[in-house]
Design a protein around this motif. Structure first.
Motif, PDB file in Angstrom:
ATOM      1  N   LEU A  38       0.813  -1.216   0.000  1.00 40.25           N
ATOM      2  CA  LEU A  38       0.000   0.000   0.000  1.00 40.25           C
ATOM      3  C   LEU A  38       0.846   1.265   0.000  1.00 40.25           C
ATOM      4  N   ASN A  39       2.164   1.128  -0.118  1.00 36.61           N
ATOM      5  CA  ASN A  39       3.020   2.307   0.005  1.00 36.61           C
ATOM      6  C   ASN A  39       2.774   3.335  -1.099  1.00 36.61           C
ATOM      7  N   LYS A  40       2.214   2.910  -2.243  1.00 41.20           N
ATOM      8  CA  LYS A  40       1.891   3.853  -3.312  1.00 41.20           C
ATOM      9  C   LYS A  40       0.485   4.418  -3.183  1.00 41.20           C
ATOM     10  N   GLU A  41      -0.251   3.976  -2.158  1.00 41.17           N
ATOM     11  CA  GLU A  41      -1.636   4.413  -1.981  1.00 41.17           C
ATOM     12  C   GLU A  41      -1.820   5.291  -0.749  1.00 41.17           C
ATOM     13  N   VAL A  42      -0.748   5.555  -0.003  1.00 45.11           N
ATOM     14  CA  VAL A  42      -0.877   6.287   1.256  1.00 45.11           C
ATOM     15  C   VAL A  42      -0.002   7.532   1.230  1.00 45.11           C
ATOM     16  N   GLU A  43      -0.360   8.480   2.086  1.00 39.79           N
ATOM     17  CA  GLU A  43       0.372   9.741   2.173  1.00 39.79           C
ATOM     18  C   GLU A  43       0.631  10.070   3.636  1.00 39.79           C
ATOM     19  N   LEU A  44       1.880  10.386   3.956  1.00 41.32           N
ATOM     20  CA  LEU A  44       2.258  10.803   5.302  1.00 41.32           C
ATOM     21  C   LEU A  44       2.181  12.323   5.387  1.00 41.32           C
ATOM     22  N   ARG A  45       1.428  12.821   6.372  1.00 39.57           N
ATOM     23  CA  ARG A  45       1.294  14.255   6.599  1.00 39.57           C
ATOM     24  C   ARG A  45       1.854  14.582   7.976  1.00 39.57           C
ATOM     25  N   ILE A  46       2.700  15.595   8.044  1.00 38.01           N
ATOM     26  CA  ILE A  46       3.325  15.963   9.309  1.00 38.01           C
ATOM     27  C   ILE A  46       3.158  17.457   9.545  1.00 38.01           C
ATOM     28  N   ASN A  47       3.234  17.839  10.814  1.00 37.15           N
ATOM     29  CA  ASN A  47       3.178  19.253  11.179  1.00 37.15           C
ATOM     30  C   ASN A  47       3.854  19.433  12.529  1.00 37.15           C
ATOM     31  N   TYR A  48       4.256  20.660  12.801  1.00 35.64           N
ATOM     32  CA  TYR A  48       4.870  21.004  14.087  1.00 35.64           C
ATOM     33  C   TYR A  48       4.023  22.094  14.723  1.00 35.64           C
ATOM     34  N   ILE A  49       3.504  21.836  15.934  1.00 40.25           N
ATOM     35  CA  ILE A  49       2.586  22.779  16.578  1.00 40.25           C
ATOM     36  C   ILE A  49       3.206  23.461  17.785  1.00 40.25           C
ATOM     37  N   GLY A  50       4.471  23.156  18.099  1.00 40.08           N
ATOM     38  CA  GLY A  50       5.134  23.804  19.216  1.00 40.08           C
ATOM     39  C   GLY A  50       4.725  23.228  20.561  1.00 40.08           C
ATOM     40  N   SER A  51       5.118  23.918  21.614  1.00 39.12           N
ATOM     41  CA  SER A  51       4.793  23.476  22.971  1.00 39.12           C
ATOM     42  C   SER A  51       3.322  23.743  23.271  1.00 39.12           C
ATOM     43  N   LEU A  52       2.849  23.210  24.398  1.00 38.75           N
ATOM     44  CA  LEU A  52       1.459  23.441  24.794  1.00 38.75           C
ATOM     45  C   LEU A  52       1.196  24.924  25.013  1.00 38.75           C
ATOM     46  N   ASP A  53       2.166  25.656  25.565  1.00 43.97           N
ATOM     47  CA  ASP A  53       1.990  27.095  25.783  1.00 43.97           C
ATOM     48  C   ASP A  53       1.930  27.848  24.457  1.00 43.97           C
ATOM     49  N   GLU A  54       2.795  27.483  23.524  1.00 40.28           N
ATOM     50  CA  GLU A  54       2.786  28.146  22.215  1.00 40.28           C
ATOM     51  C   GLU A  54       1.480  27.882  21.478  1.00 40.28           C
ATOM     52  N   PHE A  55       1.006  26.651  21.549  1.00 41.54           N
ATOM     53  CA  PHE A  55      -0.242  26.334  20.864  1.00 41.54           C
ATOM     54  C   PHE A  55      -1.431  26.990  21.568  1.00 41.54           C
TER      55      PHE A  55
END
Length: 626
Positions: A362-379
């Motif tokens: 399934l490696n050609k059928e899936v997409e990895l999405r990432i994000n960085y939201i910072g610390s709990l205080d920053e968010f």
């Protein structure tokens, strides 16, 4: 049959593809490239629009244009055709059409897919590891800050890469050094071929609700209404996950279905939707998130915080979307690591996930999405800014969005009425609340993933569904949208530190096995080992029963991972062979006499006769390793 109307949404860029008739060349020498670009410049000047990216290869041309009006793209291509085609035909003494039918196009959601599409175009629509910096007939050198082309107008999303042209060019060069994933290539190709929209599922759903029509690529055949998940499918995937977890040194733990939250009520906040059961003290819940049970286990064994890797599997329970008083059962597999401060543990877990999808084909059928939201205080500061910003518009929100405004205002950036799009574009940005160190940490993780060859997409509007901080990631398979979520996880160091009242580091994820199996079924993938091998031993005559048991015992010793069954039924031998041969992966061993040197082997319609037991073992070994 009438041809499909061009899809147009004001403000969205479009990929335009022109191909040579019968795959013939569109450009032969440098003068051809120059004249084609002059035609593009004149057409855009006359009809309006912004050109963001282009690449001219011998047999095709790819453009990324944001038109001002619906008819602009058609007028631009028509203008080019009326000038370039006669020029080309006259120069090379040919006649007739130069293009392969109508031009092909697709809309692009800029926030998540503009940069991948620019990379796709400047790589010529092929699986190249890097856009060719020395190729003169693409816009790569301009977008990478190596030269200046007056015909290129940068898109607003491109401008977010940096405050200066130098910063933007440097950031785009780093982005273009990543290979284009097979998943992105396939999605772009499908959207161009079907004249649809390349975008996230929620964005597409919003537009479909507004336009009352489909904007996503369709799959072949009728849409599947039901997915029957069998025990065999679950066992197969769980076996693969167990093997991977063992290889990565994760230890399996057993978790209960029912939790008494009075033992650790502070952990209940980690669960998204705790399902309470009727009890005398209302402290009993059904697990709606395996992570909650895992955290309670760690809370009772605090020594695990010093460095441990665990995984678990089992059912979870969620309210149905139609009837909130009813529960549905799902199957979840989770992996957690405690005590690792470095983000290398995140990369390792992402690699484990990718390995599973490769095993399942399934490696050609899936997409990895990432994000960085910072610390709990920053968010938290980002959330406060969003709440303050959206408060004057609260009267325009429905009941659900008003609830989000009070608790999770970031959801308004993902799911909003289209008439509020200008307001959304001016909303506070998460990046403005992150420190330089936090941004540098995220860049280091991206560089590590690039070096590992893990394809991913940075998704700015990927927000936590639980008490995650710093790094978030999700795997999606759009073939089963809207249930596209296959895996979700991230770091939750700060939450564990608050709960355990000591510095703690934690990172984990969970697979939604139901959705993984749905994707397997929807895409038609059947891994080679989907039906595990089974050895059926059939005595042909009423011979000494001990011989059959002896053969089974020796085969079990030789192949400990394969089930060996002695067929002791009273049916005729030929009938037993027919029944056993109905399953393709059954290996049939037929004993003809009291000796071990006259054995037949039957598998996949191939039959060998008169073999010794050692020869049978050798044949089976080669068969299962092929």
């Amino acid at each position: 049959m009438p041809r499909k109307e061009r899809l147009f949404i004001l403000g969205l860029p479009q990929i335009v593809q022109l191909q040579g008739h019968n795959k013939s060349e569109l450009f032969i020498d440098d003068d051809d490239h120059d004249y084609f670009l002059q035609c593009i410049d004149n057409a855009i000047t006359r009809y309006g629009g912004d050109l963001h990216s282009y690449c001219l290869f011998a047999a095709n041309a790819l453009l990324l244009i944001t038109p001002n009006e619906k008819e602009n793209i058609g007028a631009i291509i028509q203008h080019v055709g009326r000038r370039y085609v006669p020029y080309f035909n006259k120069k090379y003494q040919r006649s007739g059409s130069l293009w392969e039918g109508r031009y092909k196009s697709c809309l692009v959601e800029p926030e998540n897919y503009l940069l991948p599409c620019m990379h796709y175009i400047e790589s010529g629509g092929m699986l190249l590891t890097v856009a060719a910096a020395d190729y003169p007939w693409s816009s790569y050198r301009h977008n990478a800050g190596l030269t200046t082309l007056s015909r290129i107008t940068p898109h607003a999303e491109y401008n977010l890469l940096g405050k200066t042209a130098l910063q933007r060019g440097d950031a785009y060069r780093r982005f273009s050094q990543k290979p284009i994933s097979h998943y992105i290539l396939q999605r772009i190709s499908d959207c161009i071929r079907q004249n649809t929209l390349l975008g996230m599922a929620k964005f597409c759903q919003q537009l479909e609700n507004q336009l009352q029509g489909n904007v996503r690529p369709r799959k072949r055949g009728r849409p599947r209404k039901n997915y029957n998940i069998s025990e065999q499918q679950l066992n197969f995937i769980e076996t693969k996950i167990r093997l991977l977890c063992q290889q990565y040194s994760y230890i399996e733990i057993k978790l209960p279905l029912i939790q008494d939250v009075s033992l650790s009520p502070e952990l209940l906040n980690f669960s998204m939707q705790p399902q309470r059961l009727a009890s005398y003290n209302h402290q009993t819940i059904l697990s709606s998130d395996g992570s909650l049970s895992c955290l309670q286990f760690v809370n009772q064994h605090s020594e695990l915080l010093q460095g441990s890797k665990v995984w678990y599997q089992g059912p979870i329970f969620r309210h149905t979307s139609e009837q909130h008083d009813m529960l549905e059962q799902y199957v979840q597999v989770g992996v957690e690591a405690f005590g690792w401060e470095d983000d290398a543990i995140v990369a390792e877990q992402l690699q484990l996930q990718y390995e599973l999808f490769k095993v399942l084909e399934l490696n050609k059928e899936v997409e990895l999405r990432i994000n960085y939201i910072g610390s709990l205080d920053e968010f938290a500061a980002f959330r406060y800014a969003l709440t303050t910003y959206f408060q004057p518009y609260a009267i325009l929100f429905d009941q659900q969005r008003q609830a989000w405004l009070q608790t999770t205002p970031e959801y308004l950036l993902v799911d909003y009425p289209l008439e509020l799009e200008p307001v959304i574009k001016l909303a506070p940005k998460l990046g403005d609340y992150l420190t330089v160190a936090a941004k540098g940490r995220f860049q280091q993780l991206q560089q590590l993933l690039d070096n590992m060859g893990l394809p991913y997409v940075v998704t700015p509007h990927l927000y936590p569904a639980s008490h995650y901080s710093d790094i978030l990631f999700e795997w999606h398979g759009e073939h089963i949208a809207p249930d596209s979520l296959l895996c979700r996880g991230g770091r939750y160091d700060e939450f564990m530190t608050q709960v355990m009242q000591q510095p703690s580091h934690a990172c984990g994820f969970a697979f939604m096995l139901d959705n993984v199996i749905k994707l397997l079924v929807a895409t038609g993938h059947r891994p080679d080992e989907y039906n595990d091998y089974k050895i059926i031993v059939i005595p042909e005559h009423h011979i000494d029963g001990a011989l059959g048991f002896n053969v089974c015992r020796q085969l079990r010793q030789s192949f400990p991972g394969i089930a060996v069954v002695l067929d002791c039924t009273e049916q005729l031998a030929i009938k037993r062979q027919t029944n056993a041969n109905k399953k393709r992966n059954n290996i049939i061993v037929i004993i003809h006499s009291d000796e071990l040197n006259n054995i037949d082997l039957l598998c996949k319609e191939q039959r060998e006769i008169g073999l010794s037991l050692d020869a049978v073992r050798a044949r089976i070994s080669r068969l299962i390793q092929a």
